[in-house]
Write a protein that holds these residues in place. Structure first.
Motif, PDB file in Angstrom:
ATOM      1  N   VAL A 175      58.392  14.710  44.754  1.00 55.53           N
ATOM      2  CA  VAL A 175      57.084  14.800  45.388  1.00 55.53           C
ATOM      3  C   VAL A 175      56.940  13.613  46.338  1.00 55.53           C
ATOM      4  O   VAL A 175      57.028  12.461  45.909  1.00 55.53           O
ATOM      5  CB  VAL A 175      55.946  14.776  44.357  1.00 55.53           C
ATOM      6  CG1 VAL A 175      54.598  14.939  45.056  1.00 55.53           C
ATOM      7  CG2 VAL A 175      56.136  15.854  43.300  1.00 55.53           C
ATOM      8  N   ALA A 176      56.723  13.895  47.623  1.00 53.50           N
ATOM      9  CA  ALA A 176      56.572  12.828  48.612  1.00 53.50           C
ATOM     10  C   ALA A 176      55.124  12.753  49.072  1.00 53.50           C
ATOM     11  O   ALA A 176      54.408  13.760  49.114  1.00 53.50           O
ATOM     12  CB  ALA A 176      57.483  13.070  49.811  1.00 53.50           C
ATOM     13  N   SER A 177      54.701  11.526  49.432  1.00 53.64           N
ATOM     14  CA  SER A 177      53.343  11.286  49.888  1.00 53.64           C
ATOM     15  C   SER A 177      53.357  10.662  51.270  1.00 53.64           C
ATOM     16  O   SER A 177      54.314   9.976  51.655  1.00 53.64           O
ATOM     17  CB  SER A 177      52.619  10.348  48.917  1.00 53.64           C
ATOM     18  OG  SER A 177      51.370   9.933  49.443  1.00 53.64           O
ATOM     19  N   ARG A 178      52.279  10.881  52.001  1.00 50.54           N
ATOM     20  CA  ARG A 178      52.135  10.259  53.320  1.00 50.54           C
ATOM     21  C   ARG A 178      52.136   8.734  53.221  1.00 50.54           C
ATOM     22  O   ARG A 178      52.456   8.041  54.190  1.00 50.54           O
ATOM     23  CB  ARG A 178      50.840  10.746  53.984  1.00 50.54           C
ATOM     24  CG  ARG A 178      50.610  10.154  55.367  1.00 50.54           C
ATOM     25  CD  ARG A 178      49.473  10.824  56.085  1.00 50.54           C
ATOM     26  NE  ARG A 178      49.252  10.204  57.392  1.00 50.54           N
ATOM     27  CZ  ARG A 178      48.690  10.814  58.428  1.00 50.54           C
ATOM     28  NH1 ARG A 178      48.291  12.058  58.319  1.00 50.54           N
ATOM     29  NH2 ARG A 178      48.511  10.185  59.567  1.00 50.54           N
ATOM     30  N   THR A 179      51.825   8.188  52.051  1.00 53.17           N
ATOM     31  CA  THR A 179      51.790   6.738  51.870  1.00 53.17           C
ATOM     32  C   THR A 179      53.180   6.113  51.826  1.00 53.17           C
ATOM     33  O   THR A 179      53.302   4.889  51.806  1.00 53.17           O
ATOM     34  CB  THR A 179      51.044   6.382  50.586  1.00 53.17           C
ATOM     35  OG1 THR A 179      51.696   7.008  49.471  1.00 53.17           O
ATOM     36  CG2 THR A 179      49.601   6.849  50.639  1.00 53.17           C
ATOM     37  N   GLY A 180      54.251   6.937  51.787  1.00 54.24           N
ATOM     38  CA  GLY A 180      55.617   6.418  51.780  1.00 54.24           C
ATOM     39  C   GLY A 180      56.268   6.417  50.420  1.00 54.24           C
ATOM     40  O   GLY A 180      57.442   6.065  50.313  1.00 54.24           O
ATOM     41  N   GLN A 181      55.527   6.822  49.374  1.00 54.99           N
ATOM     42  CA  GLN A 181      56.135   6.925  48.043  1.00 54.99           C
ATOM     43  C   GLN A 181      56.708   8.326  47.833  1.00 54.99           C
ATOM     44  O   GLN A 181      56.093   9.318  48.221  1.00 54.99           O
ATOM     45  CB  GLN A 181      55.110   6.634  46.932  1.00 54.99           C
ATOM     46  CG  GLN A 181      54.787   5.171  46.730  1.00 54.99           C
ATOM     47  CD  GLN A 181      53.849   4.636  47.782  1.00 54.99           C
ATOM     48  OE1 GLN A 181      52.896   5.298  48.164  1.00 54.99           O
ATOM     49  NE2 GLN A 181      54.123   3.436  48.272  1.00 54.99           N
ATOM     50  N   THR A 182      57.887   8.373  47.225  1.00 56.02           N
ATOM     51  CA  THR A 182      58.504   9.640  46.842  1.00 56.02           C
ATOM     52  C   THR A 182      58.874   9.543  45.369  1.00 56.02           C
ATOM     53  O   THR A 182      59.621   8.650  44.971  1.00 56.02           O
ATOM     54  CB  THR A 182      59.751   9.938  47.690  1.00 56.02           C
ATOM     55  OG1 THR A 182      59.380   9.962  49.073  1.00 56.02           O
ATOM     56  CG2 THR A 182      60.348  11.290  47.320  1.00 56.02           C
TER      57      THR A 182
END
Length: 506
Positions: free
Chosen positions: A162-169
């Motif tokens: 799961v990837a996020s726009r905040t840069g965490q995957t």
């Protein structure tokens, strides 16, 4: 015109249309002018496809810019300095007029005279309540709105990424939904793929419309150590791998969506990863590999958007060469968003599942022609529409046999659904009850209103032998389609992911 990117390699920019001399159009009137100028770049859009307001305030001013017509003192005021340079170099908005003011006003008058005041509603059958899936919300970032940019199921390791726009995957154990590990990247991850000994992560660079080449393709090894493979990518959105040139190594096919400039390019799978442009136009959304002419060579099919919307087959001629054939073309207001290849009618020929529902640019209104379509292959790679399910704002659809009855069902997400009236229609399940007649029964569930679904993935997450569904929510603070109360609810409590456990198969 040339655009430099990827450490000095060079790719041609979007080739410009050949405009007629203004003396050649002196006798043409409104409809004739529209047919001529619109079809220089894309399929002709009928006036009835958009309301009068949207033509006048959204689409026609943008078309005018492409013809050197503008009422703004500075048409570049909303762009970054880099984008201004790129757009100027590519001559996207020509300084000289390509049509006279008089003829431009005739073209505008034609559209406004024939466009409706509002579009009709779609003919969608309101979905029934879906009881055969059990919903479980997953929240990954406390005190943060959901900003999911990618879902990818690694069946080999039973991990849901799961990837996020905040840069965490996040790599989630698909059974417990607990994070096994977290990666931090400079820009959002939008696609992943499995290599021979590693995983590939595609980073988009700037997610909002832009032309800055800040995208990257990274690999991570078993110790999750990242390394760069390709840099300077033009807002890439999808990645496919195949050995295109028969050298024994998988190559990378990257959809560099871009904005005003972009490309579809394949890169040799060995260093220095030499790029080979298939298309110098922006807007490629996705590719798949399939041997369409059965000659033993992997061909590429690509979905193009961003104006000239179409599905294109690139036939592999060997030695890294390809020939191009457009097999389906759509009006530029369609909002093409996704496709897959499947043999729906079991005749041995691959058909196309296609969605259109993008509604975020210059023609924002509910469109009755948004939805899911199946195009049947006649055996010679000519495709005819055989099924249409109208659904506002469809972003993605996946076909698989969820109920193990031998035919393909369809799960879809609609980021631009009519959430004012039907907020649960952001997810719809189409149960196939007749493979021969393309008869599907629509369903949704109350929990579908709990988030704003942009991403979708399927896989056997609980490892019980059937396919489950994952929905990824992306809460955009400037979304125009959500009412204030629902937007606030999403901001405060929407899950990052909603898992739908399949209970159809007992």
């Amino acid at each position: 015109m040339l655009s430099r990117y990827d450490e000095g390699t060079v790719i041609a920019l979007n080739p410009l249309p050949v405009f007629p001399d203004t003396s050649q159009i002196a006798q043409l009137k409104g409809e004739q002018l529209a047919l001529l100028y619109c079809q220089l770049c894309h399929q002709f859009p009928e006036p009835g496809m958009l309301s009068k307001r949207v033509w006048e305030q959204g689409v026609l001013p943008q078309m005018g810019l492409r013809l050197g017509i503008t009422t703004e003192k500075d048409p570049y005021r909303k762009f970054s300095m880099y984008d201004v340079y790129t757009i100027t170099q590519a001559n996207i908005f020509p300084k000289e007029k390509k049509i006279t003011e008089e003829k431009w006003q005739e073209l505008v008058a034609y559209y406004l005279a024939h466009a409706p005041d509002s579009l009709p509603g779609n003919a969608q059958q309101q979905p029934a309540v879906l009881t055969a899936f059990r919903a479980k919300p997953v929240k990954l970032q406390a005190q943060m709105p959901a900003l999911t940019t990618m879902l990818w199921f690694d069946s080999l390791n039973s991990q849901l990424w799961v990837a996020s726009r905040t840069g965490q995957t996040y790599a989630l154990n698909s059974k417990t939904l607990q994070a096994n590990s977290t990666l931090n990247t400079a820009t959002p991850v939008v696609a992943m793929a499995r290599g021979q000994n590693d995983l590939q992560l595609l980073q988009i660079g700037i997610m909002d419309p832009a032309d800055q080449p800040l995208g990257e393709l990274m690999t991570i090894n078993s110790q999750q150590q990242p390394s760069a493979v390709l840099t300077g990518l033009q807002r890439p959105v999808s990645l496919t791998q195949a050995d295109l040139n028969a050298d024994g190594t998988d190559d990378f096919i990257v959809s560099n969506f871009g904005n005003y400039v972009g490309n579809l390019t394949w890169y040799d799978g060995t260093k220095p990863y030499q790029p080979h442009a298939l298309s110098a136009k922006p807007g490629c959304l996705r590719t798949e590999i399939y041997d369409f002419n059965q000659d033993g060579l992997p061909d590429i099919i690509a979905l193009m958007a961003q104006g000239d919307e179409r599905l294109v087959i690139y036939y592999n001629q060997g030695a890294g060469n390809f020939s191009e054939k457009t097999v389906l073309r759509f009006p530029p207001v369609y909002g093409s968003s996704y496709f897959e290849l499947h043999d729906f009618n079991h005749d041995g020929y691959v058909d196309i599942l296609y969605t259109n529902g993008d509604n975020a640019d210059y023609s924002v209104e509910l469109k009755p022609y948004h939805g899911v379509r199946i195009f049947e292959n006649n055996g010679k790679n000519a495709f005819t529409e055989t099924f249409f399910y109208p659904a506002y704002g469809v972003t993605k659809a996946i076909a698989t046999d969820f109920d193990a009855d031998g035919d393909l069902d369809i799960a879809l997400v609609a980021y631009f659904a009519d959430v004012e009236e039907h907020p649960d229609n952001g997810f719809i399940f189409l149960n196939n009850i007749s493979a021969t007649s393309y008869t599907f029964e629509p369903y949704t569930l109350p929990q579908a209103a709990s988030g704003h679904w942009m991403t979708l993935e399927t896989g056997d997450y609980d490892q019980d032998g059937d396919k489950d569904i994952a929905l990824g929510s992306f809460i955009h603070v400037r979304m125009q389609s959500a009412n204030a109360a629902l937007q606030q609810q999403w901001q405060e409590s929407a899950p990052d992911v909603l898992i739908l456990y399949n209970e159809l198969v007992k």
